[in-house]
Enzyme design. Structure first.
Site, short mmCIF file in Angstrom:
data_model
loop_
_atom_site.label_atom_id
_atom_site.label_comp_id
_atom_site.label_asym_id
_atom_site.label_seq_id
_atom_site.Cartn_x
_atom_site.Cartn_y
_atom_site.Cartn_z
CG ASP A 189 -22.65 -152.09 79.10
OD1 ASP A 189 -22.12 -151.57 80.10
OD2 ASP A 189 -23.55 -151.54 78.47
CB CYS A 206 -6.18 -136.02 78.74
SG CYS A 206 -7.33 -137.36 78.38
CB CYS A 252 -14.51 -134.41 77.26
SG CYS A 252 -13.34 -134.59 78.63
CB CYS A 299 -18.30 -135.65 76.86
SG CYS A 299 -18.85 -137.35 77.10
#
Length: 343
Positions: free
Chosen positions: A133, A187, A193, A243
């Site tokens: 990250d 999805c 979300c 979300c």
């Protein structure tokens, strides 16, 4: 004898990762890089100038390290044991994003990645680099290409087994590993979300304007929080989970596999705004030692708590807000005046 790929997976599971996959450095979703360039060109990254500065390196593994041949994508679960939205409307406390309630994931995941890397070098004498990250690496598209999940409409990585509560780590290596099939999307027509986002930051499926995102506003933004978003922030003082929490796939998340160091510190589950507003710099550093929250500094945390206090409807917080009107930081002082007006 087990393949090298299976041996890597086995070693990763021993270290606490819940998913591991492989993809070629050359075969990683080229549209992800194009999407990044569009995101930056439209200014949707706000003040996150570090995204702009190394965009070419971020767009593809070989842009950062030309010797890279394969990518190992790994995920570690931090699935909560309760709904993080349960504190909504409790005006005297602040809401801290689930991922920041335990130990700093950068340290935890990187330690495990380095352990896996040492094992892999000992086994193969390869070259490699590990990332969590903080480098110009597109962990989510790479993880999707490696088959460990797909990017949901909120753009976060999503797994049918582990939901979307996942920390991602990536290893670039000179090994030529057999690639896994990319993950397919599941999805469907769901927009949970998108509907859950308090500020409308998810403007359409797979498209986010960070400038409206509460995580950006409370963590990355250094200046005043724009007035049009302040009421929607509610009592969120570090990040936002709405979300993520809204995703139906979380019902399949295996919380038992969450790493112990990601368990929430009790004092960060529902911290009192009055206590946080009393923090000076030294007390802030001591309270959030070992936490990712420490990086935003005392002033931004107090700014966030003042916005939450203003939204609380709790007149008893006025006495804790008033001293900040004279804060030497003009951003903090302005937030205090706004909170007093609201109260």
């Amino acid at each position: 004898m087990a393949s090298l790929e299976d041996q890597i997976r086995e070693e990763a599971m021993k270290l606490g990762f819940v998913a591991c996959g492989f993809c070629d450095a050359d075969a990683t979703v080229p549209e992800a890089g194009a999407g990044l360039f569009d995101f930056l060109a439209e200014g949707r990254h706000g003040e996150m100038s570090w995204l702009e500065g190394r965009k070419e390196q971020r767009a593809a593994p070989k842009g950062l390290w030309p010797n890279c041949k394969s990518v190992i994508a790994l995920a570690m679960s931090y699935a909560p044991d309760e709904d993080p939205r349960a504190l909504a409307g409790q005006g005297d406390v602040g809401r801290i994003s689930v991922y920041a309630q335990g130990k700093d994931y950068h340290d935890v995941v990187k330690k495990k990645l380095k352990a896996l890397a040492r094992w892999l070098v000992a086994e193969t004498d390869c070259e490699l680099k590990v990332f969590v990250d903080t480098a110009p690496v597109m962990e989510k598209p790479l993880s999707a290409a490696a088959g460990i999940g797909w990017q949901g409409k909120h753009t976060n990585l999503l797994s049918r087994t582990h939901g979307n509560w996942l920390f991602l780590g990536v290893i670039y290596t000179t090994l030529e590993l057999e690639a896994d099939a990319p993950a397919s999307e599941h999805c469907g027509s769901c927009t949970a979300c998108i509907d859950a986002c308090p500020t409308g930051a998810i403007t359409s499926p797979h498209r986010i304007d960070a400038r409206a995102c509460i995580s950006y506003l409370t963590i990355e933004l250094h200046g005043p929080i724009p007035h049009q978003y302040r009421e929607q922030i509610g009592n969120r003082i570090y990040g936002c989970d709405d979300c993520l929490a809204a995703c139906p796939w979380n019902s399949f998340a295996e919380t038992a596999q969450r790493h112990a160091k990601f368990l929430p510190r009790e004092e960060l589950r529902a911290p009192k705004l009055a206590d946080l507003l009393a923090l000076d710099d030294a007390a802030f550093r001591a309270k959030f030692s070992g936490s990712p929250i420490k990086r935003i500094g005392r002033n931004r945390m107090v700014r966030n708590c003042l916005i939450a206090a203003g939204n609380s409807g709790d007149a008893g917080l006025r006495v804790h807000v008033q001293p900040h009107v004279a804060d030497p930081d003009p951003v903090v002082a302005e937030a205090a005046r706004w909170a007093l007006d609201k109260l």
